[in-house]
Write an enzyme that holds these catalytic residues in place. Structure first.
Site, PDB file in Angstrom:
ATOM      1  N   CYS A  12      31.058  25.814 -10.921  1.00 42.52           N
ATOM      2  CA  CYS A  12      31.612  24.534 -10.156  1.00 42.52           C
ATOM      3  C   CYS A  12      32.566  25.000  -8.786  1.00 42.52           C
ATOM      4  O   CYS A  12      32.360  24.360  -8.076  1.00 42.52           O
ATOM      5  CB  CYS A  12      32.578  24.741 -11.509  1.00 42.52           C
ATOM      6  SG  CYS A  12      32.289  24.828 -12.740  1.00 42.52           S
ATOM      7  N   ARG A  35      28.610  37.248 -16.065  1.00 43.35           N
ATOM      8  CA  ARG A  35      29.939  37.735 -16.901  1.00 43.35           C
ATOM      9  C   ARG A  35      29.005  38.861 -17.669  1.00 43.35           C
ATOM     10  O   ARG A  35      28.786  39.435 -17.718  1.00 43.35           O
ATOM     11  CB  ARG A  35      30.316  36.993 -17.517  1.00 43.35           C
ATOM     12  CG  ARG A  35      30.660  35.219 -17.179  1.00 43.35           C
ATOM     13  CD  ARG A  35      30.697  33.883 -18.057  1.00 43.35           C
ATOM     14  NE  ARG A  35      30.484  32.686 -17.239  1.00 43.35           N
ATOM     15  CZ  ARG A  35      30.274  31.998 -18.048  1.00 43.35           C
ATOM     16  NH1 ARG A  35      30.610  32.081 -19.575  1.00 43.35           N
ATOM     17  NH2 ARG A  35      30.173  30.663 -17.215  1.00 43.35           N
ATOM     18  N   GLN A  95      22.826  28.621 -16.165  1.00 44.78           N
ATOM     19  CA  GLN A  95      23.404  27.196 -16.067  1.00 44.78           C
ATOM     20  C   GLN A  95      22.510  26.604 -15.758  1.00 44.78           C
ATOM     21  O   GLN A  95      21.849  26.161 -14.301  1.00 44.78           O
ATOM     22  CB  GLN A  95      24.601  27.511 -15.825  1.00 44.78           C
ATOM     23  CG  GLN A  95      25.514  28.224 -16.942  1.00 44.78           C
ATOM     24  CD  GLN A  95      27.044  28.107 -16.743  1.00 44.78           C
ATOM     25  OE1 GLN A  95      27.551  27.903 -15.089  1.00 44.78           O
ATOM     26  NE2 GLN A  95      27.586  28.717 -17.659  1.00 44.78           N
ATOM     27  N   ASP A 105      23.478  23.937 -14.705  1.00 45.89           N
ATOM     28  CA  ASP A 105      24.611  23.543 -14.071  1.00 45.89           C
ATOM     29  C   ASP A 105      23.934  21.626 -13.254  1.00 45.89           C
ATOM     30  O   ASP A 105      23.278  21.836 -12.487  1.00 45.89           O
ATOM     31  CB  ASP A 105      25.056  24.152 -12.897  1.00 45.89           C
ATOM     32  CG  ASP A 105      26.579  24.481 -14.048  1.00 45.89           C
ATOM     33  OD1 ASP A 105      27.054  23.594 -14.337  1.00 45.89           O
ATOM     34  OD2 ASP A 105      26.831  25.742 -13.816  1.00 45.89           O
ATOM     35  N   HIS A 138      26.992  19.160 -12.248  1.00 44.08           N
ATOM     36  CA  HIS A 138      28.772  18.347 -11.201  1.00 44.08           C
ATOM     37  C   HIS A 138      28.580  17.252 -10.718  1.00 44.08           C
ATOM     38  O   HIS A 138      28.368  16.529  -9.747  1.00 44.08           O
ATOM     39  CB  HIS A 138      29.674  19.024 -10.848  1.00 44.08           C
ATOM     40  CG  HIS A 138      29.768  20.484 -11.120  1.00 44.08           C
ATOM     41  ND1 HIS A 138      29.188  21.690 -10.868  1.00 44.08           N
ATOM     42  CD2 HIS A 138      30.541  21.045 -12.157  1.00 44.08           C
ATOM     43  CE1 HIS A 138      29.517  23.063 -11.861  1.00 44.08           C
ATOM     44  NE2 HIS A 138      30.643  22.812 -12.560  1.00 44.08           N
ATOM     45  N   LYS A 160      36.255  16.731 -24.040  1.00 44.73           N
ATOM     46  CA  LYS A 160      34.858  17.435 -24.054  1.00 44.73           C
ATOM     47  C   LYS A 160      34.031  16.675 -25.361  1.00 44.73           C
ATOM     48  O   LYS A 160      34.500  16.199 -26.182  1.00 44.73           O
ATOM     49  CB  LYS A 160      34.292  18.582 -23.371  1.00 44.73           C
ATOM     50  CG  LYS A 160      34.955  19.334 -24.291  1.00 44.73           C
ATOM     51  CD  LYS A 160      35.103  21.025 -24.832  1.00 44.73           C
ATOM     52  CE  LYS A 160      35.874  21.899 -25.162  1.00 44.73           C
ATOM     53  NZ  LYS A 160      35.265  22.902 -24.825  1.00 44.73           N
ATOM     54  N   HIS A 203      31.752  17.971 -16.013  1.00 44.11           N
ATOM     55  CA  HIS A 203      30.653  19.140 -16.058  1.00 44.11           C
ATOM     56  C   HIS A 203      30.008  18.812 -16.936  1.00 44.11           C
ATOM     57  O   HIS A 203      30.140  18.035 -18.275  1.00 44.11           O
ATOM     58  CB  HIS A 203      31.704  20.837 -16.574  1.00 44.11           C
ATOM     59  CG  HIS A 203      32.559  21.217 -15.887  1.00 44.11           C
ATOM     60  ND1 HIS A 203      32.806  22.336 -14.702  1.00 44.11           N
ATOM     61  CD2 HIS A 203      33.568  20.488 -15.904  1.00 44.11           C
ATOM     62  CE1 HIS A 203      33.868  22.092 -14.029  1.00 44.11           C
ATOM     63  NE2 HIS A 203      34.309  21.190 -15.059  1.00 44.11           N
TER      64      HIS A 203
END
Lengths: 585, 585
Positions: free
Chosen positions: B279, B308, B326, B328, B330, B413, B459
């Site tokens: 992000c 991580r 991910q 991902d 946005h 969410k 997201h």
């Protein structure tokens, strides 16, 4: 660069110091070597003297005037103490003399000019013998001023560096100048902003460009094309993470080789390294299989991002970065298979660079062992590998130069040098044999005798690094990408709101067949809209007015100024064909 | 889990300790809670007693026998000193009593059994009131032995943990057991080896799987499909590096949120963080543009790997990793655009999971604000966002549950829960509104009034993480991937060398149309070759013998046992159609 040119440049550095000291007698000269395109000299101007470009003009004038009467370069051998007397009050030269004395080297002094007005410098030699005759006054110039730390360390005094360029002839000098001016116009950092290709964020850090959607399109098209060139040649894609434990790089030898260029990663329990190369990861993928000779060669392909800690001051745009995406590939094969594999790779390289319009005037450096070098691997294997590379180069009619002693310690290699649109040379593709990594990772396959046999690894990169290659391509094409690479391929510009419906129809139809099309319905004037499209370097635009709406046609206008009337259906096929053929426009 | 079931499980932990102490009077009980599928109890068996599975059988028998006569659970409140007397000689219980005393809490003791043979435990309560009646002896069992450190710290004594499972009914117990057995057969780590999908290398490190060519094919097919689902919905691909300066994550708040899960990267001059999320990078890409309301929404898409630092002991296969890719995305939009954007994402999720055969029985959790929570953003914006999510959920006929107080501090969410082929539930896709990051990065676009307006960020992840999703899919399909995802789609098996020419022809023709085909010309027996193909879970194989050569046909045999005779041309089209439709096989 040839020795004679290097000598001329070195001579000009002395002349530069002479001219500076004539104008600024209290400046302290430090060092002044020949460099790739000319020379420089670093001075400590001490307080109060801020040089400007106007000063450079004067200094250059003095240099040219002096040169015509500078018949020869006098020099003499001196003792360290004699040298110290000559440079009394100059701590830089004194430090250099101390170093020479410690190393037990002979100290020589070279002088420009005569008598009191002479400038004498500490120097090893390597100059033009007869400056006035050897050096053309039309073939050099002073170019820029810069700051530079004494001995490159931030802890030391900041000196003033004066750069000059110098060539053998006026012609070579002019060519370089023109090239530089053209390069400035094509600077990928400038075009990157105009075409919205990438972003450098102070929060993310230097040397870590983020690709905007337009930049990401170019990158994906390149990646896709590279994979297309490999997928029918039995290459297999793999995927590897960006970190690994230190032991991987200790085993591979990269920990020692890359030293402080490695980014070190610390977790709660374990330490890792941000990978500087993909090879060790690929070795692990190979090692987790038990291959037989029937499976060889095994070919892995992965465009993957590696990280190297270049100095912050050296980072720029896309070409000098810390995140480097290599279009990496590793082949594991038998010595007898090197020749055929190298030929396949050379074919891929030729096809790729032909598409990029870079195949004119390219040449190849074949780097082999030299006398007295330290190399790993058996002589017989080296001989076979070197002759396999050379044989492939001959079979492929490559314009190659065999360079003794330039091989890596782990194997011979082929490096490909390409000339861009303004004549600059770039080392891009590479093919390297490696006898070292298979040894270090104890790799093997089972041969016909049921025995373990050690494979050879071939490293290959076609574009080199995607970031650098994109930077080079932006400048090579001056942002005028061929249609298949252009982020925004065509823009529809309605003359007024009355034409929006038809413009939208064209937009929708082109999108449906996968064309990257944009529609400009803003309130700007027609002229501004067209100027925008040209500034953004779109290959094509289409102006839609009454005539087009009435006739259900479009007039396709290119950034090159050509224009062509056609039906909407023809337009789609026309664009698709140009994309498919990856035509240069 | 419901309270009553939790109480049963907790009660069984007591019963377990009772039974263990009956058999091993000198063992020291420590703690024994209810857990997700049952309960455990940790004991210090002191020297000499190594438990085996045979002991577990005995202990379980004692538990069941005792349970039938265990009418009720007696308890009493005691002072810390009384408690210390009861647990004299047990340093674990004494330490727990000290803690309770320090915290000023009431101490209660619970007993199983009567008189001398009773086992009394220190406990807060929360049990079945009438164990004999409440708990079915058919609905629990002891399962495994494990080592566990006292209070989870490696510095402490290693205890012996006995795990049990427990459910409300025999039916639920049997279902779970069957599911576990089936899960074991489908374990993606086992199938990963059999199908050669990925590699874990001790030199690379734990939680860092490397994808072998077969695994990379699945990953690329998934990535391609995910992009295909987005590319016609105005999403734009971007690319971002894997590290950023610490200040990026201090600005975003992730430095505080992820704490010691962050991998820290040190270079010569600067410190970085290996990105835990994409992000903040995407915010930087947005921020480098000056968008107007006409440009909104802006949609970025990037399947990117984040890192991580999970604990080494918790890492396994593809599902618990340190390198997480991910898929991902946005979106930057206005509050009024949330509803429509969420609908588009829900459509993508539905299509994707339908293709994966996971759409049966899925449900969605709508997490909204709760009483007394700390949230960022204006009430009016929250209300609009929550109702936009709920409206989209209703419009899309989602089976959703509204959960108060489960929203993130930065916005409401939707989380999507899917049941796999053996009934296990996985939280995979997510759609999250975020009012926080646009604020922290001071993002804006210019609205109709020429003013700066703050966008909302959405997201969204469809598969969640590609690694975990691949792990889940391997188990969901038990490695029997649909044709489009299968790494090796079809194998040609010639009966003898006489049939190699025709087999090679089939191989060549299928390759030419892009089918992932392999040819088995090894010296193995026919039976072995077919067994190999089945073991490797190929969707199809083709045996080529005299009949096929003579008739110029093939018999397409599937791993499901079906078989079909057809011409070579039909075969190609048949396979392409099945791939194109992403049919489940």
């Amino acid at each position: 660069m040839d020795i004679s040119l290097e000598h001329k440049r070195h001579t000009l550095a002395h002349l530069l110091a002479y001219a500076v000291l004539k104008q600024f007698p209290y400046a302290l000269p430090t060092i002044g070597p020949a460099i790739e395109t000319g020379f420089y000299y670093d001075f400590d101007f001490r307080a109060g003297e801020a040089l400007t470009d106007a000063h450079l003009k004067d200094i250059e004038k003095t240099m040219k005037k002096t040169l015509s009467s500078w018949k020869s370069f006098s020099h003499r051998v001196v003792t360290p103490d004699e040298a110290r007397t000559v440079f009394e009050g100059n701590p830089y030269k004194t430090a250099l003399i101390d170093d020479l004395e410690k190393a037990g080297e002979t100290i020589t002094l070279y002088s420009v000019g005569e008598g009191d007005r002479a400038f004498t410098d500490l120097c090893r030699g390597g100059h033009s013998e007869f400056p006035a005759t050897d050096i053309s006054t039309d073939a050099f110039a002073l170019t820029t001023l810069a700051g530079a730390y004494w001995r490159g360390s931030e802890a030391n005094t900041m000196l003033t560096r004066i750069y000059g360029i110098a060539f053998d002839t006026k012609e070579a000098f002019d060519t370089y100048r023109t090239q530089q001016e053209e390069a400035k116009k094509r600077d990928h950092r400038k075009i990157g902003v105009e075409m919205k290709l990438f972003t450098l964020s102070p929060l993310v850090g230097s040397g870590l460009p983020l690709l905007q959607p337009h930049g990401a399109i170019i990158r994906h098209e390149l990646e896709k094309y590279l994979w297309d060139l490999h997928k029918n040649k039995e290459y297999l894609r793999v995927w590897t993470p960006h970190i690994a434990k230190e032991v991987l790089y200790e085993t591979s030898g990269h920990a020692a080789k890359f030293g402080d260029e490695l980014f070190r990663v610390s977790g709660k329990e374990e330490k890792f390294i941000l990978k500087p190369m993909n090879c060790p990861h690929h070795m692990q993928i190979f090692a987790d299989n038990q291959f037989s000779y029937r499976d060889m060669p095994v070919r892995y392909f992965e465009p993957a991002t590696v990280y190297r800690d270049e100095k912050t001051g050296q980072l720029a745009g896309l070409t000098r970065v810390r995140a480097i995406t290599q279009d990496d590939g590793h082949l594991f094969c038998r010595v007898s298979q090197i020749d055929a594999e190298v030929s396949t790779i050379v074919n891929i390289i030729k096809e790729f660079y032909k598409t990029m319009n870079l195949l004119d005037g390219y040449w190849v450096r074949l780097s082999v062992r030299g006398e007295g070098g330290q190399y790993i691997g058996e002589d017989a294997v080296w001989e076979k590998a070197e002759s396999a590379l050379e044989h492939a180069a001959q079979k492929q009619s490559l314009n190659y130069t065999r360079v003794e002693g330039e091989a890596a310690f782990y194997g011979p290699k082929l490096d490909f040098m390409f000339k861009d649109a303004i004549g600059r040379e770039w080392q891009l593709a590479t093919i390297q044999c490696d006898f070292n990594l298979p040894e270090r990772f104890n790799l093997s396959f089972i041969n016909e005798l049921g025995e373990k046999e050690r494979p050879v690894v071939i490293h290959r990169a076609i574009s080199g690094s995607l970031e650098r290659f994109m930077g080079v391509m932006i400048e090579h094409f001056a942002g005028n990408f061929p249609l298949w690479l252009a982020p925004d391929q065509i823009r529809i510009v309605p003359v007024s709101d009355l034409h929006n419906a038809y413009a939208t129809l064209i937009h929708t139809e082109l999108r449906a067949i996968g064309i990257r099309v944009s529609l400009d319905t803003s309130n700007e004037s027609m002229g501004k809209k067209i100027r925008n499209a040209k500034k953004e370097r779109l290959p094509y635009f289409v102006v839609v007015g009454d005539k087009e709406v009435a006739e259900k046609t479009v007039t396709l206008e290119s950034r090159n100024g050509t224009s062509q009337n056609m039906t909407l259906n023809v337009l789609g096929n026309h664009l698709l064909a140009e994309i498919e053929s990856k035509q240069i426009s």
